[in-house]
Scaffold this motif. Structure first.
Motif, PDB file in Angstrom:
ATOM      1  N   ARG A 474       0.857  -1.197   0.000  1.00 22.08           N
ATOM      2  CA  ARG A 474       0.000   0.000   0.000  1.00 22.08           C
ATOM      3  C   ARG A 474       0.889   1.241   0.000  1.00 22.08           C
ATOM      4  O   ARG A 474       1.294   1.735   1.054  1.00 22.08           O
ATOM      5  CB  ARG A 474      -0.881   0.013   1.244  1.00 22.08           C
ATOM      6  N   ARG A 510       0.800  -1.181  -5.262  1.00 25.57           N
ATOM      7  CA  ARG A 510      -0.454  -0.543  -5.659  1.00 25.57           C
ATOM      8  C   ARG A 510      -0.207   0.960  -5.741  1.00 25.57           C
ATOM      9  O   ARG A 510       0.385   1.542  -4.820  1.00 25.57           O
ATOM     10  CB  ARG A 510      -1.537  -0.832  -4.616  1.00 25.57           C
ATOM     11  N   LYS A 518      -8.842   7.508   3.661  1.00 26.63           N
ATOM     12  CA  LYS A 518      -7.393   7.724   3.733  1.00 26.63           C
ATOM     13  C   LYS A 518      -7.065   9.172   3.369  1.00 26.63           C
ATOM     14  O   LYS A 518      -6.925   9.515   2.209  1.00 26.63           O
ATOM     15  CB  LYS A 518      -6.668   6.773   2.786  1.00 26.63           C
ATOM     16  N   GLU A 610     -12.557  -4.039  -6.827  1.00 25.60           N
ATOM     17  CA  GLU A 610     -13.211  -3.540  -5.611  1.00 25.60           C
ATOM     18  C   GLU A 610     -14.590  -2.963  -5.902  1.00 25.60           C
ATOM     19  O   GLU A 610     -15.396  -2.781  -5.005  1.00 25.60           O
ATOM     20  CB  GLU A 610     -12.347  -2.438  -4.977  1.00 25.60           C
ATOM     21  N   GLY A 631      -9.994  -6.760  -3.824  1.00 26.31           N
ATOM     22  CA  GLY A 631      -9.930  -5.988  -2.578  1.00 26.31           C
ATOM     23  C   GLY A 631     -11.238  -6.253  -1.860  1.00 26.31           C
ATOM     24  O   GLY A 631     -12.212  -5.528  -2.039  1.00 26.31           O
ATOM     25  N   SER A 632     -11.235  -7.302  -1.055  1.00 30.68           N
ATOM     26  CA  SER A 632     -12.527  -7.733  -0.491  1.00 30.68           C
ATOM     27  C   SER A 632     -13.070  -6.726   0.517  1.00 30.68           C
ATOM     28  O   SER A 632     -14.274  -6.695   0.755  1.00 30.68           O
ATOM     29  CB  SER A 632     -12.398  -9.112   0.141  1.00 30.68           C
ATOM     30  N   ASN A 633     -12.209  -5.908   1.116  1.00 32.53           N
ATOM     31  CA  ASN A 633     -12.730  -4.920   2.079  1.00 32.53           C
ATOM     32  C   ASN A 633     -13.685  -3.966   1.372  1.00 32.53           C
ATOM     33  O   ASN A 633     -14.793  -3.711   1.824  1.00 32.53           O
ATOM     34  CB  ASN A 633     -11.594  -4.090   2.696  1.00 32.53           C
ATOM     35  N   ASP A 634     -13.220  -3.426   0.252  1.00 31.40           N
ATOM     36  CA  ASP A 634     -14.071  -2.494  -0.486  1.00 31.40           C
ATOM     37  C   ASP A 634     -15.161  -3.217  -1.265  1.00 31.40           C
ATOM     38  O   ASP A 634     -16.307  -2.771  -1.300  1.00 31.40           O
ATOM     39  CB  ASP A 634     -13.223  -1.628  -1.422  1.00 31.40           C
ATOM     40  N   ARG A 644     -17.570   0.097   5.584  1.00 34.07           N
ATOM     41  CA  ARG A 644     -16.605  -0.784   6.254  1.00 34.07           C
ATOM     42  C   ARG A 644     -16.092  -0.225   7.573  1.00 34.07           C
ATOM     43  O   ARG A 644     -15.551  -0.953   8.402  1.00 34.07           O
ATOM     44  CB  ARG A 644     -15.420  -1.089   5.317  1.00 34.07           C
TER      45      ARG A 644
HETATM   46  C1  PEP Z   1      -9.450  -3.800   0.019  1.00 37.66           C
HETATM   47  O1  PEP Z   1     -10.253  -2.925  -0.241  1.00 37.66           O
HETATM   48  O2  PEP Z   1      -9.763  -4.972   0.290  1.00 37.66           O
HETATM   49  C2  PEP Z   1      -8.009  -3.496   0.045  1.00 37.66           C
HETATM   50  C3  PEP Z   1      -7.119  -4.443   0.180  1.00 37.66           C
HETATM   51  O3  PEP Z   1      -7.656  -2.184   0.003  1.00 37.66           O
HETATM   52  P1  PEP Z   1      -7.689  -1.213   1.259  1.00 37.66           P
HETATM   53  O4  PEP Z   1      -8.040  -2.033   2.467  1.00 37.66           O
HETATM   54  O5  PEP Z   1      -6.344  -0.612   1.343  1.00 37.66           O
HETATM   55  O6  PEP Z   1      -8.759  -0.268   0.868  1.00 37.66           O
END
Ligand code: PEP
Ligand code: MG
Length: 756
Positions: A474, A510, A518, A610, A631-634, A644
């Motif tokens: 990151r 990335r 952020k 994402e 990017g599973s978080n997004d 999130r």
């Molecule tokens: C995500 O979105 O899963 C990811 C890895 O990116 P970040 O957590 O930095 O947004």
């Protein structure tokens, strides 16, 4: 001969002499109350100390029945003394009996006294006891007498804080300041830390209370105050601040406080009474905090934090801040307790001494938390009141799993945690042994286990964790911990260090993913965004500010000269964005090549998946790039329409549910169909049970925080993946699953002896 009267200066001088003498604590207290009574020409002077059971116990008296010492007790809120303790405010009464809170304690024999002056004994805004003088005559005590009492109370607070009075406490009872307290907040990073408190702010360093020469001390105070004012003016006149709305408002408030006449006067008065400039700052601040403690207006409370911050700056000016001394004096098992903290400040502490971090504020996404996670220390946040309850050197436990902090823990709590830590260490030992084993499933399928990183401090984890490479670097973290935009050379140096440290293992960089949650303090979006997560962020922002992207790409290309470079674009929504980014990259390649620079041997370009729009053009996407990383978080937040960062929703929807697992399977299938490698690098990859699900839907490469590699590998080596895949296929295809997928996965793991 004792002097009668004499004013605050004489009293402080006598107190200083008493503090310097080698006396038993009780004798010292007895002499102190006698001195105060004499100095103030009062018939009575008594000290009550607050115990952990919220009872105020008479610790010393001049004038009341001596037999009632350590016998007479009042509850918090009971009588005049209890009222002072509960409200942290003084009471100055000429006819005490007429006050509605007056309560008569027959054992002390105070019926004959009319006038009453009581002040709270305060430390950092907390009440530790109450100091009282009484007279037979009906008199109102003067302002300077009140001031003298408050200053004396501060000396007594120091005695309590240093544990001087603990020896006078009856067995089984504790003073309020030494009682065990637990805080419930949020877990920001897992792990358990046992250690000793290090307060991030330097307030407690004030140990030198009495001045030798008031005039000289006032000059010191004035010099420091002027440099403080100058430094604020200086900050305000800087160009970057001048343009910032919020920053500027805070600094304006600082300037107002720093020039506040009342503050200056109170500080000077305290010094005139015999305190050092540092002690004066501490005293005035403590009085103020006590008053503000009862305020509920969030705006005023926030202003109080500004004021606190300002007082700390003044203390630093007075004491000449020496971070090296702080580091040297740090215990080997430091647990830093702070209201809030900048990310870079955490990196000032030596890593080998840090065992944990406790924050009164903060969020999982705070920059300091991101850094703490990167260096692998447990963090618990939203611990309201932790700073004022903790003293430097107190024993403390941070439970980053549950989001709990135990301050001055009872022996049984400490023993339980020591056992937990031992258990974790044994598990770590198992993971260490697994490190050199190939990451292959029970039925021989190779799965790549990669790690996520973002700062230079992460790099040692590459070999410690046994990761096969960095699946997600990151790059924005370097930007987030910096005070200004990192220069091109700084970027290049970091990227080069990362590639060097990887020693031939793949690293996926990335491109800068800022915006959304952020935020860079020096680069804010001037337009207000209703939904920042859906707003001007990541690739959208960098395509609009191509200078940013160009500088970064150039730094990456130069750092990877002669080696492989893997670039990944965040938050891509449509394929056109890939084309645009590729044009910028190609242009940089041509530029460097024209000037004869060493170029990467291979340049691979991928995207983060994402945004759900890509799910409906998977084949085109797979054809357009060299690799895809989910990017599973997004992706989860957008598929489920669930913020999130919202703690109220954090456990509401399960990523291991049929719809989301179907989405993931669709992606893995498309990758296989098109021959494009697919990875997943969100938090989902780091929990053994969800990593099991990922393998079940076809992922052969996942990237996670380094601490997760061990547990995930321990799961992998016991898993028959082919059987798991069939199991998942059956359950995901059915229209009416009998059990939730998570439960089914646990059942599968249980049946096959898979540790999850
Ligand atoms: C995500 O979105 O899963 C990811 C890895 O990116 P970040 O957590 O930095 O947004
Ligand atoms: Mg993301």
């Amino acid at each position: 001969m004792r002097e009668m009267g004499g004013g605050p200066r004489v009293l402080l001088r006598r107190l200083r002499e008493l503090m310097a003498e080698a006396l038993e604590p009780q004798t010292r207290l007895d002499r102190i109350v006698r001195e105060i009574a004499a100095n103030m020409v009062a018939e009575v002077c008594s000290l009550y100390v607050l115990r952990a059971d919220s009872v105020l116990e008479l610790y010393a008296t001049e004038g009341l029945n001596p037999g009632s010492v350590h016998q007479a007790q009042l509850r918090l809120g009971q009588g005049l003394v209890g009222t002072i303790a509960a409200s942290a405010r003084s009471l100055n009464l000429s006819e005490a009996q007429k006050h509605p809170a007056f309560a008569y304690l027959p054992e002390v024999g105070e019926e004959a006294y009319n006038s009453f002056l009581g002040v709270p004994v305060l430390r950092a805004g907390r009440t530790l006891g109450v100091l009282v003088v009484q007279n037979r005559t009906k008199r109102v005590y003067r302002e300077d007498e009140l001031e003298a009492m408050e200053t004396t109370a501060m000396v007594i607070a120091e005695m309590i804080a240093t544990g001087d009075l603990s020896r006078l406490t009856r067995p089984g009872l504790e003073l309020d300041l030494t009682k065990p307290v637990s805080f419930n907040g949020l877990s920001f990073n897992e792990g358990i830390g046992l250690g000793h408190v290090v307060l991030h702010e330097p307030r407690i360093v004030v140990t030198n209370l009495f001045n030798e020469d008031s005039d000289q001390e006032i000059r010191r105070l004035e010099t420091s105050l002027s440099s403080l004012r100058l430094s604020i003016d200086d900050m305000l006149s800087r160009r970057d601040v001048a343009a910032e709305g919020e920053h500027r408002a805070v600094l304006e408030a600082y300037r107002m406080f720093a020039n506040d006449q009342g503050w200056g006067r109170r500080l000077e008065e305290a010094v005139r009474n015999g305190l050092t400039a540092e002690a004066a700052v501490e005293k005035v601040q403590s009085d103020m905090r006590a008053r503000m403690l009862h305020m509920t207006d969030p705006y005023l409370r926030e202003r109080m934090s500004d004021f606190d911050d300002l007082a700390n700056r003044l203390l630093r000016q007075l004491m000449g801040r020496a971070p090296d001394d702080v580091a040297a004096a740090l215990p080997r098992d430091a647990i830093v307790v702070a209201r809030s903290m900048g990310a870079a400040e955490l990196l000032d502490y030596p890593r080998e001494k840090l065992r944990g971090l406790v924050l009164e504020d903060g969020a999982v996404t705070s920059h300091v938390v991101i850094v703490a996670r990167a260096i692998g220390i447990p963090v618990a946040g939203q611990m309201k009141g932790a700073v004022s309850m903790a003293e430097n050197g107190d024993a403390i436990i941070v439970d980053g799993e549950e989001g709990i902090v135990h301050l001055r823990p009872q022996p049984d709590v400490e023993a339980a945690y020591t056992e937990k830590v031992r258990f974790r260490a044994r598990r770590q030992e198992v993971y260490r042994e697994l490190r050199s084993r190939p990451s292959v499933s029970k039925d021989g399928i190779k799965i790549d286990l990669l790690m996520n990183a973002g700062l230079a401090v992460d790099l040692p984890q590459l070999s410690d964790s046994g990761a096969e490479g960095i699946g997600l670097f990151r790059t924005e973290l370097q930007f987030m911990v910096a005070a200004t935009f990192p220069r091109a050379e700084q970027q290049e140096r970091l990227y080069r260090d990362v590639i060097d440290a990887a020693r031939g293992r793949p690293v996926t960089f990335r491109t800068i993913d800022i915006g959304g949650d952020k935020v860079l303090p020096y680069f804010k979006n001037s337009a207000h965004e209703e939904n920042p997560a859906l707003g001007w962020r990541a690739i959208r922002l960098t395509l609009d500010r191509p200078g940013l992207l160009r500088t970064q790409v150039r730094a990456l290309l130069r750092a990877a000269g002669g080696r492989e470079l893997r670039l990944m674009l965040p938050m891509v929504t449509e394929l056109g964005e890939i084309t645009q980014a590729r044009e910028i990259i190609d242009k940089e390649v041509r530029h460097l090549s024209r000037f004869g620079h060493d170029l990467p041997t291979i340049l691979k370009m991928g995207v983060m998946l994402e945004v759900p729009s890509l799910l409906f053009q998977l084949d085109e996407l797979m054809a357009a790039v060299d690799f895809v990383s989910v990017g599973s978080n997004d992706l989860f937040q957008f598929v489920m329409a669930t913020d999130r960062g919202n703690t109220q929703l954090s456990n509401r929807f399960d990523p291991l549910s049929v719809p989301f697992l179907r989405v993931l399977k669709m992606i893995a299938d498309a990758g296989e169909r098109c021959g494009t490698p697919v990875t997943l690098c969100g938090e989902l990859a780091g929990k053994p049970i969800s990593a099991l699900a990922l393998m079940g839907v076809g992922f052969q490469s996942i990237s996670m925080s380094p601490a997760s590699i061990g547990p995930v590998k321990a799961m992998l080596v016991e898993t028959p993946i082919n059987e798991l895949k069939m199991f998942m296929e059956d359950n995901l295809a059915g229209t009416s699953a009998q059990l939730p997928m998570r439960a089914l996965l646990h059942a599968f793991a249980g049946d096959h002896g898979i540790p999850v």
